[in-house]
Scaffold this active site. Sequence first.
Site, PDB file in Angstrom:
ATOM      1  N   PRO A 103       1.009  -3.766  15.257  1.00  0.00           N
ATOM      2  CA  PRO A 103       2.443  -4.028  15.098  1.00  0.00           C
ATOM      3  C   PRO A 103       3.160  -3.256  13.984  1.00  0.00           C
ATOM      4  CG  PRO A 103       1.136  -5.946  14.406  1.00  0.00           C
ATOM      5  CD  PRO A 103       0.179  -4.960  14.980  1.00  0.00           C
ATOM      6  N   TYR A 104       2.413  -2.623  13.083  1.00  0.00           N
ATOM      7  CA  TYR A 104       3.063  -1.907  11.973  1.00  0.00           C
ATOM      8  C   TYR A 104       2.734  -0.413  12.011  1.00  0.00           C
ATOM      9  CZ  TYR A 104       4.109  -6.544  10.362  1.00  0.00           C
ATOM     10  OH  TYR A 104       4.600  -7.825  10.296  1.00  0.00           O
ATOM     11  N   TYR A 148      12.270  -2.761   0.893  1.00  0.00           N
ATOM     12  CA  TYR A 148      11.863  -1.364   0.765  1.00  0.00           C
ATOM     13  C   TYR A 148      12.979  -0.532   0.148  1.00  0.00           C
ATOM     14  CZ  TYR A 148       8.111  -2.435   4.134  1.00  0.00           C
ATOM     15  OH  TYR A 148       7.015  -2.975   4.764  1.00  0.00           O
ATOM     16  N   GLN A 168      -4.544  -8.657  11.385  1.00  0.00           N
ATOM     17  CA  GLN A 168      -3.384  -8.280  10.566  1.00  0.00           C
ATOM     18  C   GLN A 168      -2.999  -9.547   9.807  1.00  0.00           C
ATOM     19  OE1 GLN A 168      -1.525  -5.594   9.560  1.00  0.00           O
ATOM     20  NE2 GLN A 168      -0.446  -7.148   8.365  1.00  0.00           N
ATOM     21  N   HIS A 180       2.515   6.387   1.747  1.00  0.00           N
ATOM     22  CA  HIS A 180       2.971   5.029   1.438  1.00  0.00           C
ATOM     23  C   HIS A 180       1.778   4.078   1.279  1.00  0.00           C
ATOM     24  CE1 HIS A 180       5.845   1.592   1.808  1.00  0.00           C
ATOM     25  NE2 HIS A 180       4.792   1.003   2.335  1.00  0.00           N
ATOM     26  N   GLU A 181       0.871   4.094   2.246  1.00  0.00           N
ATOM     27  CA  GLU A 181      -0.273   3.159   2.171  1.00  0.00           C
ATOM     28  C   GLU A 181      -1.190   3.512   0.990  1.00  0.00           C
ATOM     29  OE1 GLU A 181       0.469   0.730   3.811  1.00  0.00           O
ATOM     30  OE2 GLU A 181       1.796   1.653   5.287  1.00  0.00           O
ATOM     31  N   GLU A 198       6.860  -3.461  -2.061  1.00  0.00           N
ATOM     32  CA  GLU A 198       7.356  -2.395  -1.188  1.00  0.00           C
ATOM     33  C   GLU A 198       8.317  -1.425  -1.876  1.00  0.00           C
ATOM     34  OE1 GLU A 198       5.860  -1.701   1.398  1.00  0.00           O
ATOM     35  OE2 GLU A 198       4.824  -3.570   1.904  1.00  0.00           O
ATOM     36  N   ARG A 232       4.373  -1.030  18.121  1.00  0.00           N
ATOM     37  CA  ARG A 232       4.826  -1.005  16.724  1.00  0.00           C
ATOM     38  C   ARG A 232       6.206  -1.654  16.684  1.00  0.00           C
ATOM     39  NH1 ARG A 232       5.422   4.536  13.179  1.00  0.00           N
ATOM     40  NH2 ARG A 232       6.211   3.594  11.248  1.00  0.00           N
ATOM     41  N   MET A 233       6.349  -2.727  15.898  1.00  0.00           N
ATOM     42  CA  MET A 233       7.576  -3.525  15.973  1.00  0.00           C
ATOM     43  C   MET A 233       8.822  -2.726  15.618  1.00  0.00           C
ATOM     44  SD  MET A 233       6.618  -7.386  15.015  1.00  0.00           S
ATOM     45  CE  MET A 233       5.794  -7.199  13.450  1.00  0.00           C
ATOM     46  N   LYS A 234       8.661  -1.745  14.718  1.00  0.00           N
ATOM     47  CA  LYS A 234       9.787  -0.893  14.344  1.00  0.00           C
ATOM     48  C   LYS A 234      10.415  -0.231  15.575  1.00  0.00           C
ATOM     49  CE  LYS A 234      10.676   3.273  11.610  1.00  0.00           C
ATOM     50  NZ  LYS A 234      10.067   4.327  10.779  1.00  0.00           N
ATOM     51  N   GLU A 283      -1.948  -1.486   4.269  1.00  0.00           N
ATOM     52  CA  GLU A 283      -2.708  -1.011   3.107  1.00  0.00           C
ATOM     53  C   GLU A 283      -3.997  -1.773   2.849  1.00  0.00           C
ATOM     54  OE1 GLU A 283       0.226  -2.575   3.221  1.00  0.00           O
ATOM     55  OE2 GLU A 283       0.569  -3.876   1.495  1.00  0.00           O
ATOM     56  N   GLY A 310       1.724   1.216   9.235  1.00  0.00           N
ATOM     57  CA  GLY A 310       0.500   1.262   8.457  1.00  0.00           C
ATOM     58  C   GLY A 310       0.313  -0.040   7.728  1.00  0.00           C
ATOM     59  N   HIS A 313       0.181   1.944  -2.105  1.00  0.00           N
ATOM     60  CA  HIS A 313      -0.099   0.508  -2.243  1.00  0.00           C
ATOM     61  C   HIS A 313      -1.414   0.241  -2.983  1.00  0.00           C
ATOM     62  CE1 HIS A 313       3.016  -1.751  -0.232  1.00  0.00           C
ATOM     63  NE2 HIS A 313       2.904  -1.093   0.911  1.00  0.00           N
TER      64      HIS A 313
HETATM   65  N1  BES Z   1       2.405  -3.718   4.073  1.00  0.00           N
HETATM   66  C1  BES Z   1       3.305  -3.073   4.960  1.00  0.00           C
HETATM   67  C2  BES Z   1       3.262  -3.625   6.365  1.00  0.00           C
HETATM   68  C3  BES Z   1       3.559  -5.105   6.454  1.00  0.00           C
HETATM   69  C4  BES Z   1       4.591  -5.684   5.745  1.00  0.00           C
HETATM   70  C5  BES Z   1       2.799  -5.901   7.279  1.00  0.00           C
HETATM   71  C6  BES Z   1       4.836  -7.049   5.837  1.00  0.00           C
HETATM   72  C7  BES Z   1       3.046  -7.262   7.385  1.00  0.00           C
HETATM   73  C8  BES Z   1       4.063  -7.841   6.659  1.00  0.00           C
HETATM   74  C9  BES Z   1       3.040  -1.567   5.003  1.00  0.00           C
HETATM   75  O1  BES Z   1       2.669  -1.016   3.789  1.00  0.00           O
HETATM   76  C10 BES Z   1       4.317  -0.882   5.369  1.00  0.00           C
HETATM   77  O2  BES Z   1       5.256  -1.025   4.641  1.00  0.00           O
HETATM   78  N2  BES Z   1       4.324  -0.136   6.461  1.00  0.00           N
HETATM   79  C11 BES Z   1       5.472   0.633   6.883  1.00  0.00           C
HETATM   80  C12 BES Z   1       5.320   2.044   6.385  1.00  0.00           C
HETATM   81  C13 BES Z   1       6.610   2.748   6.035  1.00  0.00           C
HETATM   82  C14 BES Z   1       7.498   1.999   5.085  1.00  0.00           C
HETATM   83  C15 BES Z   1       6.308   4.136   5.485  1.00  0.00           C
HETATM   84  C16 BES Z   1       5.517   0.564   8.401  1.00  0.00           C
HETATM   85  O3  BES Z   1       4.722  -0.188   8.989  1.00  0.00           O
HETATM   86  O4  BES Z   1       6.340   1.210   9.027  1.00  0.00           O
HETATM   87 ZN    ZN Z   2       4.339  -0.962   2.426  1.00  0.00          ZN
END
Ligand code: BES
Ligand code: ZN
Length: 617
Positions: free
Chosen positions: A266-267, A383, A134, A295-296, A318, A563-565, A271, A269, A299
Amino acid sequence: MAALTDPGSFSSFSRCLTRHLHLRLHVDFSRRVLRACVELTVEAREDRFSSLTLDTKDLQILEVTANGQKAEFSLGPKHSFMGTPLHITLPFDLSRGQHVILKVSYETSPSASALQWLSPQQTAGKQQPYLFSQCQANHCRSMVPCQDSPSVKHTYYAEVSVPKELVAVMSAVHDGQEPDPQDSGRIIYRFNQKVPMPSYLIAIVVGALESREIGPRTRVWSEKEFVDKAAFEFSETETMLKTAEGLVGPYVWGQYDILVLPPSFPYGGMENPCLTFATPTLLAGDKSLSNVIAHEISHSWTGNLVTNKTWEHFWLNEGHTVYLERMIQRCMEGEQFRQFKAIGGWKELQESVNTFGANNPLTNLVPNLKEVDPDDAFSSVPYEKGFALLYHLEELMGGPEVFIGFVKSYIQLFAYSSVTTDEWKDFLFTYFKDKVDVLNKVDWVGWMQTPGMPPVKPKYDTTLADACIALCQRWTKAKPEDLSGFKESDVKTLSSHQLIEFLSLLLQEAPLPLSHVMKMQELYSLNSYMNAEIRSRWLRLCVRSKWEESIPMALKMATEQGRMKFTRPLFREVFLFDKYREEATRVFLAHRGAMHPVTSGLVAKDLKVDASQSSSL
Ligand code: BES
Ligand code: ZN
């Protein structure tokens, strides 16, 4: 002249630019390192060019040559998140426009921040180890010495040697494979990426992977245990790709595959070109989380074709991508659904502003990232403040059909390059030259250089949100004696999107009394939901209401997937429950060794654990 410095990189882009990378990687699972060699084709951008600096992080540099001649090199001091500059002196001078092939032989560290090495035990199949990368934002340098800045674009070719039981995939088009001539127990996989792209989009996975075709340019990849589930979940991919092409022009990357990673990814998705990475938490069984794929896919235009010049302009990646994601949803599900998602986004923005603090400069749309690790700055702000600005402009300029014309032209003009917010804004004023008076009334400083919520709140259609708002209000206002008025059927008519929205709204309110959440469980059986967006919010609500039985479930979810979220808020929520603060720390320390390096670093900061603290607590 555009900015030529990047606060996240040691390299200087006015002096030279990398045009191509040729990577040779030997994946060593027993030592958890890549033994590697990279040839960088570098173009001089000035006369008498004879030295340069590359980004590295925890790399052991063995040798550097320039056009085959040995070159002197030295490593500078290590910076906390930028890593270590690699200074190279060429044995000759180049004039502007000339190229040199720099060959760097090196080895990665087992703790490389871009890589997670999983033991067979940590995989679904339990038989084979697994490796994934990543690189976004600043981690590519821990895998490849390079000009690790989104302002530099290059093509790449890779040859990857792996044990023959395993399969390698990369963010590029597969270009054949052959037995490793050095070792009959291994195979070499080859990859070609012909479209110039920034280093953060280099990606690799090695594991017991299988795949299945789900469309004319799409396969899903994962361990065999998940292939069928993934094929079902992502069956709308080709429709989404066609919809996106209808909005913003041709998809230039050839293949669009999706790889479902192990749970510690960790995410949601990532791209990576030709090969989107996805968390297994998207496998809800009902395609309800497929917006992450929209979303991906988006990108592929905003981010991968038109790229933010530095991470300070991350909102260009984003914000536009969320805008396109919701335009795809508008085409597929209707305008009311887009409006519903936009309302949800505004609330996510509110949450981020609350956690960071309304005066925190990191809540600026365009923050200053000098000495700031982009991983620490990550939030919903780029975002959702980005989306809100674009939606606000859409309203001012004449609606979605008009505004998508601007987005398409912006992509055409800046494709294959990297842009700053000023360049974006200049083009906006050029494209809408007849409406400059309206654009001049926009509070640009308020939107871009001011922390907190935006200066204007766009108006959204609440048709689909009303039921969520009403049910949330009933629960927050209910006295103990009112609880008998709630019925199992309250949530039966809500879609899973609406259930998520209902729980998000409750999370914005003061904690519900324990009796309320217990009643909610009795009627709605929320403990049995496996949809991660629902489950994580529900468990956070329970912990906030101090329901002790929910603690093990919350910590289980925080550690079973990474997944960090989800993982960060779940750990944080338990940590804030005084009685279980130590338990949160203990569980984190017990799992830390098996966690993704970025996730474990950020959770450690969230839980105020220092780097040296051991798991013997
Ligand atoms: N590119 C990002 C993930 C990312 C951002 C990784 C910054 C490392 C550093 C990816 O496109 C993203 O935004 N993923 C979101 C999807 C959501 C906004 C639909 C996610 O991981 O939740
Ligand atoms: Zn994104």
